[in-house]
Write a protein that holds these residues in place. Structure first.
Motif, PDB file in Angstrom:
ATOM      1  N   THR A  81      13.256  20.218  14.631  1.00 44.71           N
ATOM      2  CA  THR A  81      12.949  21.124  13.219  1.00 44.71           C
ATOM      3  C   THR A  81      11.911  21.083  13.356  1.00 44.71           C
ATOM      4  O   THR A  81      10.878  20.641  14.086  1.00 44.71           O
ATOM      5  CB  THR A  81      13.555  20.606  12.453  1.00 44.71           C
ATOM      6  N   GLN A  82      11.746  21.479  12.236  1.00 43.88           N
ATOM      7  CA  GLN A  82       9.761  22.087  12.564  1.00 43.88           C
ATOM      8  C   GLN A  82       9.257  21.230  11.446  1.00 43.88           C
ATOM      9  O   GLN A  82       7.731  20.778  12.223  1.00 43.88           O
ATOM     10  CB  GLN A  82       9.764  23.338  11.196  1.00 43.88           C
ATOM     11  N   LEU A  83       9.432  20.587  10.785  1.00 41.56           N
ATOM     12  CA  LEU A  83       8.958  19.495  10.623  1.00 41.56           C
ATOM     13  C   LEU A  83       8.616  18.566  11.726  1.00 41.56           C
ATOM     14  O   LEU A  83       8.004  17.783  12.029  1.00 41.56           O
ATOM     15  CB  LEU A  83       9.583  18.553   9.315  1.00 41.56           C
ATOM     16  N   TYR A  85      11.044  27.678  15.007  1.00 40.83           N
ATOM     17  CA  TYR A  85      10.049  27.646  14.484  1.00 40.83           C
ATOM     18  C   TYR A  85      10.742  28.921  12.942  1.00 40.83           C
ATOM     19  O   TYR A  85       9.304  29.351  12.987  1.00 40.83           O
ATOM     20  CB  TYR A  85       8.778  28.418  15.537  1.00 40.83           C
ATOM     21  N   GLY A  86      12.029  28.960  12.844  1.00 36.51           N
ATOM     22  CA  GLY A  86      11.501  30.145  12.404  1.00 36.51           C
ATOM     23  C   GLY A  86      12.999  30.842  12.517  1.00 36.51           C
ATOM     24  O   GLY A  86      13.659  30.213  13.619  1.00 36.51           O
ATOM     25  N   LEU A  87      14.239  31.770  11.503  1.00 30.63           N
ATOM     26  CA  LEU A  87      15.287  32.612  12.132  1.00 30.63           C
ATOM     27  C   LEU A  87      15.707  33.334  13.349  1.00 30.63           C
ATOM     28  O   LEU A  87      15.834  32.530  13.863  1.00 30.63           O
ATOM     29  CB  LEU A  87      15.482  33.222  10.732  1.00 30.63           C
ATOM     30  N   ASP A  88      14.306  33.716  14.104  1.00 32.61           N
ATOM     31  CA  ASP A  88      14.129  34.087  14.851  1.00 32.61           C
ATOM     32  C   ASP A  88      13.601  33.660  15.640  1.00 32.61           C
ATOM     33  O   ASP A  88      12.973  34.459  16.693  1.00 32.61           O
ATOM     34  CB  ASP A  88      14.142  35.681  15.009  1.00 32.61           C
ATOM     35  N   ASP A 141      16.371  24.971   7.315  1.00 29.75           N
ATOM     36  CA  ASP A 141      16.676  26.243   6.398  1.00 29.75           C
ATOM     37  C   ASP A 141      16.031  27.277   5.699  1.00 29.75           C
ATOM     38  O   ASP A 141      15.712  28.156   6.031  1.00 29.75           O
ATOM     39  CB  ASP A 141      17.990  26.409   7.812  1.00 29.75           C
ATOM     40  N   ILE A 142      16.127  26.682   4.681  1.00 27.19           N
ATOM     41  CA  ILE A 142      15.733  27.366   3.823  1.00 27.19           C
ATOM     42  C   ILE A 142      14.293  28.392   4.207  1.00 27.19           C
ATOM     43  O   ILE A 142      14.211  28.966   3.151  1.00 27.19           O
ATOM     44  CB  ILE A 142      15.634  26.210   2.311  1.00 27.19           C
ATOM     45  N   PHE A 143      13.150  26.883   4.521  1.00 26.12           N
ATOM     46  CA  PHE A 143      11.756  26.938   4.425  1.00 26.12           C
ATOM     47  C   PHE A 143      11.767  28.019   5.561  1.00 26.12           C
ATOM     48  O   PHE A 143      11.232  29.187   4.864  1.00 26.12           O
ATOM     49  CB  PHE A 143      11.699  26.027   5.094  1.00 26.12           C
ATOM     50  N   TYR A 144      12.753  28.861   6.186  1.00 28.97           N
ATOM     51  CA  TYR A 144      12.494  29.915   7.128  1.00 28.97           C
ATOM     52  C   TYR A 144      12.864  31.188   6.236  1.00 28.97           C
ATOM     53  O   TYR A 144      11.811  32.247   6.855  1.00 28.97           O
ATOM     54  CB  TYR A 144      13.322  29.642   8.213  1.00 28.97           C
ATOM     55  N   PHE A 145      14.064  31.118   5.621  1.00 32.62           N
ATOM     56  CA  PHE A 145      14.147  32.618   5.036  1.00 32.62           C
ATOM     57  C   PHE A 145      13.742  32.843   2.969  1.00 32.62           C
ATOM     58  O   PHE A 145      13.128  33.825   2.804  1.00 32.62           O
ATOM     59  CB  PHE A 145      15.668  33.172   4.868  1.00 32.62           C
ATOM     60  N   SER A 146      12.253  31.797   2.932  1.00 33.67           N
ATOM     61  CA  SER A 146      12.569  31.694   0.928  1.00 33.67           C
ATOM     62  C   SER A 146      11.506  32.367   1.367  1.00 33.67           C
ATOM     63  O   SER A 146      10.096  31.927   2.658  1.00 33.67           O
ATOM     64  CB  SER A 146      12.605  30.905   0.237  1.00 33.67           C
TER      65      SER A 146
END
Lengths: 403, 266
Positions: free
Chosen positions: A256-258, A324-327, A204-209
């Motif tokens: 998840t994205q990875l 692929y991201g928060l939204d 999750d942190i990769f989406y918003f950082s």
């Protein structure tokens, strides 16, 4: 070159015989969310407490706009502290004060505002954070998630320039956790503060950082954009990221994205070796900020969850769905060309019913609108490239009215 | 080898001697920091009133109760001692002087330690271990000013008033046992009080109660405030130890300071 807002230069800190920080170098830039990841007990919170001055370093320098914190005059330190807010891991709400008194405290004690203005600012912040009907309750009467939001309200009520978040989602359920992440991203955009987040929540942190740094054995072993950190070959970083990352996103139940990127590469391999075509569809919720504000972050996460479940139910078992991201949700459709991808999109637009997705209280004239863009993969394409094509060719609008 | 052992012993002795001095220094700094902020603007009037209610108003009942029985027992003991010398007429003076000079300020302080001092140490200690004090610090609110100064100001107001109540109730307690139960002439009882109690005695009592209020609040708040630095316990245990130390140290110090003050005031 951008100048860092806060900079750690070779910072050391020891507790008794334990060397916690062992020469930390880190840059935090204005207007960005920097997330510090690392194993438990590695000194992430200690690092955060050094910024606000709750702990003093043994040696090295911590600079704010180029000026060492330890050399600041009392008045300069006051100005610096007034720009900064801290969200504690355990909320640290004043348990003998009510919710409103908690949020009002930094305003009442530090700023000579008229009572009406204080009231207005509290009301605004509480509304933005979806804190209703709890004014006179005490922290112990609230759930953990609610306490976090009250603490967030207390941190944001002074309109700080820098907000430090110490594990803001510990102990929250997936919906609340994602709501807090979405809040951080949303408010960072809206208020433009500089955020420093200590968190374990991968991915999750990769989406918003905008920047991620990893702390290991008292040092920052990697610092860079989320992509740079995810793609690094450093075994310690990879082991940490993979060790923490679950195979499925806990909110949407998707890859998840990875994990999804791995499957994408497998499909790309099939395309290159056997010319088996595949396409992607990218769903983006295009008014997430508006609906966040109207119905609240937690409800938006429920909608996102319902949308994901409904979409997953209508896809083939071989299709790969990933967050692929928060939204954003990305669907990889193996053995599918661009025309078939469009047909899938059309079918989804017809079949997805508002009532299946909106499991929340009605709010008139609010639309939850999702753009769907599709693209066919070509040999040698990177995932970012094909996603950009799909994003630019958004040609289906799935609109769900919440009435 | 012997040198090392000697060094270690010397170092331990040194630590033993240094610790109380350091602790006294820290307490003195803590006290002056808190005292200064009683008067620093803006004055924390509403917090002081709240604390006066907690330390003062809520202690009135227990002070009346202890005052009454202390006076009564002084009347009883005093009567049987004085009657041996045929001097039972002096009972009023004996009861009133004991109360005003010693028992009033000391017992009031000790009762307030038990009722409010322990609560101060526990409340501030819990705030410390649940990071609420750190939260104040991050908001640039001085925790000592916010937590300690209003309590000390409230104690300065409450202690002399509670002492006055204790003294008056005690004198009537002495009247109850001495006059009503044992038959001393009430007129003589009160006349002796009037003739023997001087303004010096009353002001001495009040000076004592003011000093005790500083001692009690400083020790209790200090123990709570530095709960996290205690070596012998963390978390809830730390708070419990801090509260115990606060009560014991405040009571002992009250008696020691009482002796020192008496030797100057007498």
């Amino acid at each position: 070159m951008k100048k860092p807002l806060i900079e750690f230069e070779n910072v050391f800190k020891k507790f008794g015989r334990n060397q916690i920080l062992n020469g930390v170098n880190l840059s935090i830039y204005r207007g960005e969310v920097t997330t510090i990841i690392g194993k438990s007990g590695v000194g992430k919170s200690v690092l955060l407490k050094h910024i606000i001055g709750l702990l003093k370093h043994d040696s090295g320098r911590i600079l704010f706009q180029g000026q060492p914190l330890s050399e600041m005059q009392k008045s300069e330190r006051k100005v610096f502290k007034n720009k900064i807010s801290y969200l504690f891991q355990g909320s640290a709400l004043f348990d003998s004060l009510s919710v409103v008194e908690n949020i009002a405290l930094p305003l009442k004690e530090k700023q000579s505002l008229p009572a009406a203005e204080i009231k207005k600012r509290i009301r605004n912040t509480m509304e933005k954070l979806d804190l209703r009907d709890i004014d006179d309750k005490y922290p112990s009467q609230l759930s953990g998630g609610m306490q976090k939001r009250v603490a967030l309200a207390r941190a944001l009520v002074t309109d700080p320039e820098i907000v430090l978040f110490d594990e803001p989602t510990t102990g929250l359920d997936p919906i609340r956790k994602n709501a807090v992440h979405s809040m951080i991203a949303d408010y960072q955009k809206r208020f433009g503060f500089t955020g420093v987040v200590v968190s374990h929540e991968i991915p999750d942190i990769f989406y918003f950082s905008q920047r991620v740094a990893m702390l290991e054995e008292g040092q920052v072993i990697i610092e860079g954009t989320p992509q740079e950190v995810q793609q690094t070959t450093d075994p310690a970083v990879q082991q940490f990221i993979r060790g923490l990352e679950s195979r499925r996103d806990d909110l949407t139940g998707m890859h998840t994205q990875l994990q999804g990127e791995k499957r994408f590469l497998e499909e790309m391999g099939r395309l290159e070796r056997h010319q088996v075509v595949f396409s992607i569809i990218l769903f983006s919720i295009n008014n997430i900020e508006e609906i966040n504000e109207t119905i609240g972050h937690a409800e938006v996460q429920t909608v996102l969850k319902n949308f994901s479940v409904q979409t997953l139910n209508r896809l083939r078992i071989t299709d790969i769905c990933l967050r692929y991201g928060l939204d954003k949700i990305l669907v990889v459709l193996p053995n599918t060309d661009i025309d078939q991808a469009q047909m899938v999109c059309d079918r989804l637009a017809k079949e997805l019913k508002a009532e299946d997705i909106i499991g929340i209280r009605p709010s008139p004239e609010l639309c939850f609108s999702v753009d769907a863009g599709f693209a066919e993969a070509q040999q040698g394409m990177q995932i970012e490239h094909i996603v950009a094509i799909a994003e630019s060719a958004q040609n289906e609008l799935l609109e769900f009215k919440v009435c | 080898m012997r040198f090392t052992a000697a060094n270690t012993t010397l170092a331990a002795l040194g630590r033993l001697a240094l610790f109380p001095i350091q602790e006294m220094g820290r307490i003195a700094i803590f006290f002056s920091h808190g005292f200064f902020h009683i008067f620093s603007p803006p004055l924390q009037i509403s917090k002081i009133i709240e604390q006066v209610y907690f330390i003062g108003t809520k202690s009135v009942f227990v002070i009346c109760l202890t005052g009454a029985f202390t006076g009564m027992v002084l009347g009883l003991q005093g009567y049987y001692t004085l009657v041996k010398f045929g001097a039972e007429g002096l009972l009023g003076a004996a009861v009133a002087l004991s109360l005003i000079r010693e028992m009033g300020p000391v017992l009031t302080a000790i009762m307030v330690v038990g009722r409010a001092g322990s609560a101060m140490a526990a409340e501030i200690g819990i705030m410390r271990i649940s990071e609420q004090i750190d939260a104040l610090d991050t908001m640039d609110i001085d925790p000592v000013r916010f937590l300690f100064s209003p309590r000390m100001a409230a104690a300065f107001i409450s202690f002399p008033l509670l002492t006055a109540i204790f003294d008056v109730v005690g004198i009537f307690g002495g009247y109850l046992s001495g006059s009503i139960l044992l038959g001393i002439n009430p007129g003589i009882y009160f006349a002796k009080i009037q003739s023997s109690v001087l303004m010096k005695d009353i002001s001495g009592g009040f000076i004592k109660s003011l000093v005790f209020s500083a001692v009690v609040t400083t020790i209790c708040c200090f123990q709570g405030y530095f709960t996290h630095t205690r070596a012998e316990g963390f978390g809830a245990k730390g708070v419990s130890n801090a509260t115990t130390s606060a009560v014991v140290a405040s009571c002992v110090l009250t008696l020691i300071v009482d002796y020192i003050l008496t030797s100057f005031l007498i």
